[in-house]
Every structure is written in structure tokens, then in C-alpha cells.
Design a protein around this motif. Structure first.
Motif, mmCIF file in Angstrom:
data_model
loop_
_atom_site.group_PDB
_atom_site.id
_atom_site.type_symbol
_atom_site.label_atom_id
_atom_site.label_comp_id
_atom_site.label_asym_id
_atom_site.label_seq_id
_atom_site.Cartn_x
_atom_site.Cartn_y
_atom_site.Cartn_z
ATOM 1 N N TYR A 257 51.542 -7.978 54.489
ATOM 2 C CA TYR A 257 50.897 -6.697 54.803
ATOM 3 C C TYR A 257 51.855 -5.508 54.745
ATOM 4 O O TYR A 257 51.426 -4.368 54.880
ATOM 5 N N VAL A 258 53.164 -5.753 54.550
ATOM 6 C CA VAL A 258 54.091 -4.626 54.401
ATOM 7 C C VAL A 258 53.910 -3.955 53.038
ATOM 8 O O VAL A 258 54.380 -2.842 52.826
ATOM 9 N N PHE A 259 53.215 -4.641 52.131
ATOM 10 C CA PHE A 259 52.941 -4.067 50.809
ATOM 11 C C PHE A 259 51.539 -3.457 50.766
ATOM 12 O O PHE A 259 50.694 -3.753 51.601
ATOM 13 N N GLU A 260 51.324 -2.617 49.754
ATOM 14 C CA GLU A 260 50.036 -1.932 49.609
ATOM 15 C C GLU A 260 48.910 -2.898 49.262
ATOM 16 O O GLU A 260 47.756 -2.698 49.632
ATOM 17 N N GLY A 261 49.258 -3.962 48.529
ATOM 18 C CA GLY A 261 48.244 -4.962 48.187
ATOM 19 C C GLY A 261 47.402 -4.614 46.982
ATOM 20 O O GLY A 261 46.272 -5.092 46.843
ATOM 21 N N THR A 262 47.954 -3.772 46.100
ATOM 22 C CA THR A 262 47.201 -3.363 44.908
ATOM 23 C C THR A 262 47.922 -3.752 43.614
ATOM 24 O O THR A 262 47.562 -3.270 42.538
ATOM 25 N N ALA A 263 48.936 -4.604 43.719
ATOM 26 C CA ALA A 263 49.731 -4.969 42.534
ATOM 27 C C ALA A 263 48.951 -5.895 41.603
ATOM 28 O O ALA A 263 47.888 -6.403 41.950
ATOM 29 N N SER A 264 49.502 -6.096 40.425
ATOM 30 C CA SER A 264 48.893 -7.037 39.479
ATOM 31 C C SER A 264 49.896 -8.130 39.107
ATOM 32 O O SER A 264 49.634 -8.951 38.246
ATOM 33 N N ARG A 265 51.049 -8.125 39.783
ATOM 34 C CA ARG A 265 52.053 -9.184 39.609
ATOM 35 C C ARG A 265 52.636 -9.485 40.990
ATOM 36 O O ARG A 265 52.564 -8.646 41.884
ATOM 37 N N PRO A 266 53.213 -10.677 41.181
ATOM 38 C CA PRO A 266 53.751 -11.025 42.506
ATOM 39 C C PRO A 266 54.798 -10.025 43.003
ATOM 40 O O PRO A 266 55.618 -9.528 42.227
ATOM 41 N N TYR A 267 54.735 -9.737 44.289
ATOM 42 C CA TYR A 267 55.675 -8.794 44.900
ATOM 43 C C TYR A 267 57.064 -9.410 45.031
ATOM 44 O O TYR A 267 57.216 -10.511 45.549
ATOM 45 N N LYS A 268 58.068 -8.663 44.557
ATOM 46 C CA LYS A 268 59.461 -9.093 44.705
ATOM 47 C C LYS A 268 59.978 -8.617 46.064
ATOM 48 O O LYS A 268 59.444 -7.666 46.651
ATOM 49 N N GLU A 269 61.070 -9.255 46.508
ATOM 50 C CA GLU A 269 61.634 -8.925 47.821
ATOM 51 C C GLU A 269 62.054 -7.460 47.922
ATOM 52 O O GLU A 269 61.966 -6.865 49.001
ATOM 53 N N ASN A 270 62.505 -6.878 46.802
ATOM 54 C CA ASN A 270 62.991 -5.493 46.852
ATOM 55 C C ASN A 270 61.959 -4.481 46.354
ATOM 56 O O ASN A 270 62.282 -3.312 46.141
ATOM 57 N N ASP A 271 60.706 -4.904 46.165
ATOM 58 C CA ASP A 271 59.661 -3.954 45.768
ATOM 59 C C ASP A 271 59.405 -2.946 46.888
ATOM 60 O O ASP A 271 59.631 -3.242 48.071
ATOM 61 N N GLU A 272 58.906 -1.787 46.497
ATOM 62 C CA GLU A 272 58.621 -0.740 47.478
ATOM 63 C C GLU A 272 57.520 -1.200 48.438
ATOM 64 O O GLU A 272 56.506 -1.749 48.023
#
Length: 281
Positions: free
Chosen positions: A105-120
């Protein structure tokens, strides 16, 4: 190795306390529930880490009621951010490693690829914002810190999606399940074993640890029905918009396990294999 577990009466905390095979690894776990350790009190955190001469603290205690948090932001912040700061300061003071359990939930949740550890990061809920604040407090405190983000957690202890579907099957002929949210289910046993593995290293930093593989909630429900062998239940796919909630759910929250792979650690098994193992007891 002596490991303190906060939130030991929760779903993941109880799994850690009950984990088999720790004695052979010379690991002793001391679990603290709400009554035994108040994370909102720095003094309580300091006393626990000092008294039990902890080598590591696995911080599972959290305010996790995602929808309720929207109406109780101050309480969520006090537990998730200030509580994490207190446990981080205590761990640093007495030289203990700290593993903070965080969330997709720290991410926006709108990506189209898996979230990396250093993603915004860009949380859209009070829960997500307070958990991110906790991550930041832990890192700011310094010391030996691991941040472990996970997702879609279920296990033997506490309320979760697998339990809910299993119960609905007994009373309903049709069950509506959201099909437009994508993620990775994580079995508490697998996550607990990973956290113990991590605690025995000095590879500090941010990790993503969830079940391997990807599915929707609808596909997850299908797998649960399949495992139970419930032939008479019809699952009906629906959209997130049909089930509005106080806190918006991430449409896509798959986490990439880049750091696990880079550090040569043992990854969590595929979510489908983990579910089968869980259902077989």
C-alpha cells in the motif's frame, strides 16, 4: 540468537512465534502482544529490547484496519509511524537488528509492471501513508534496519481472504469476487521463514517479499474453491467500482523480488503451491 517479535497476537506474529525448527537453528523467539509491549511508548520498547538482550526485533505490530484508518488517522499514525520510530530507536540503542514489516500500500497501485524496491512511493490511503511514515522513521533512526514489504497476507491465525471464502462456500451458492485487482497472495508461514532467514544476515535495506506469481482476487478465490473441492459454488467476477470502500484498493500491487535475488536469498514459493500446502494443514 534472541529475536523479539512485536504484534505477536496478530496473523504474522503468531506464525513467527509458532514457527517449527527454530531450536535447531539456535534461535529463541520472544513474542509480545499488545499487553506485553506498548510500541507507542519509547520506554516500553527500550525496556523490552534491553531486558531480553535481543539480537533482533521483527516488528509486526501495526494498525492494519485499512478502511477504519480513514476515520482514525491519528491512531493509525501513532501506531504505524511513531510506534515504529520507538522500536527503531530502542533497537539501535542496544545494537539489535530491526526488521520492519511493511506493505504494498506504500505504492499508488496503478503500475503495469511489478514494483521495484526503489520505485517511487505514493500511497493513496491513510494506512499506506502511515506505513510509509513508519518505514521512513525506521531508516531515519539509523542502525541495522531491514524493511520488508509484502502483500495479500493469509495464514492460520486471524481473519483473512482464504478464511472468508472458505466460510462463504458453506452458506452461499454464489459469491461475488473482485477481478480487476492484481497482486500476489502471501502465506504467513513462507513470510515468517523468510524473515528469520533475513534476520541471520547483515544485508540491510528494503526488500519485497510476497508469494511468487500473480493473480486477481477472483483467480485466488477460484484456487481456494478448487482446493476445497466445492463443486456447487458459482464465483461471479465483479469490478472494484461495484464494491466501493472507504479506502481505495490498489488495482495492481505486484512486488518484484529484486533484492532477494541480488542477495542470493531463498525466495518465497509460488502462491498456488503455498495455498495448497496451507489448505492441507
Amino acid at each position: 540468537m534472541r529475536i523479539i517479535v512485536t504484534g505477536a497476537d496478530g496473523q504474522l506474529g503468531r506464525e513467527l512465534v509458532q514457527l517449527p525448527g527454530l531450536a535447531e537453528k539456535n534461535i529463541q523467539i520472544l513474542g509480545f502482544g499488545r499487553g506485553g509491549l506498548d510500541v507507542t511508548s519509547l520506554q516500553s520498547c527500550r525496556e523490552a529490547v534491553k531486558r531480553y538482550q535481543a539480537d533482533a526485533v521483527i516488528h509486526c505490530a501495526a494498525y492494519t484496519a485499512v478502511d477504519k484508518a480513514e476515520a482514525e488517522p491519528d491512531l493509525a499514525y501513532r501506531i504505524n509511524a511513531e510506534g515504529t520510530r520507538n522500536i527503531a530507536l530502542a533497537a539501535r540503542e542496544f545494537g539489535a537488528k530491526l526488521i520492519c514489516v511493511s506493505t504494498d500500500y506504500v505504492f499508488e497501485g496503478t503500475a503495469s509492471r511489478p514494483y521495484k524496491e526503489n520505485d517511487e512511493t505514493n500511497p493513496r490511503t491513510v494506512y499506506g501513508r502511515t506505513k510509509l511514515a513508519g518505514e521512513q522513521e525506521a531508516l531515519k533512526a539509523g542502525g541495522k534496519v531491514f524493511i520488508v514489504r509484502t502483500s495479500w497476507v493469509y495464514g492460520r491465525y486471524g481473519r483473512n481472504f482464504v478464511q472468508t471464502i472458505s466460510e462463504l462456500i458453506k452458506t452461499k451458492d454464489e459469491i461475488q469476487v473482485v477481478m480487476d485487482q492484481i497482486g500476489s497472495p502471501t502465506y504467513t508461514l513462507d513470510l515468517a521463514e523468510f524473515l528469520i532467514q533475513l534476520a541471520r544476515t547483515e544485508e540491510y535495506g528494503i526488500y519485497h517479499a510476497s508469494g511468487s506469481g500473480v493473480c486477481s482476487w477472483f483467480q485466488f478465490a477460484q484456487a481456494i474453491v478448487e482446493e476445497i473441492g466445492a463443486k456447487n459454488v458459482k464465483l461471479l467476477p465483479c469490478t472494484t467500482a461495484e464494491f466501493p470502500r472507504p479506502a481505495p484498493r490498489p488495482a495492481y500491487s505486484v512486488l518484484q523480488h529484486g533484492e532477494i535475488q541480488r542477495k542470493g536469498l531463498k525466495d518465497l514459493r509460488h502462491w498456488r503451491a503455498a495455498l495448497a500446502a496451507y489448505m492441507q494443514g
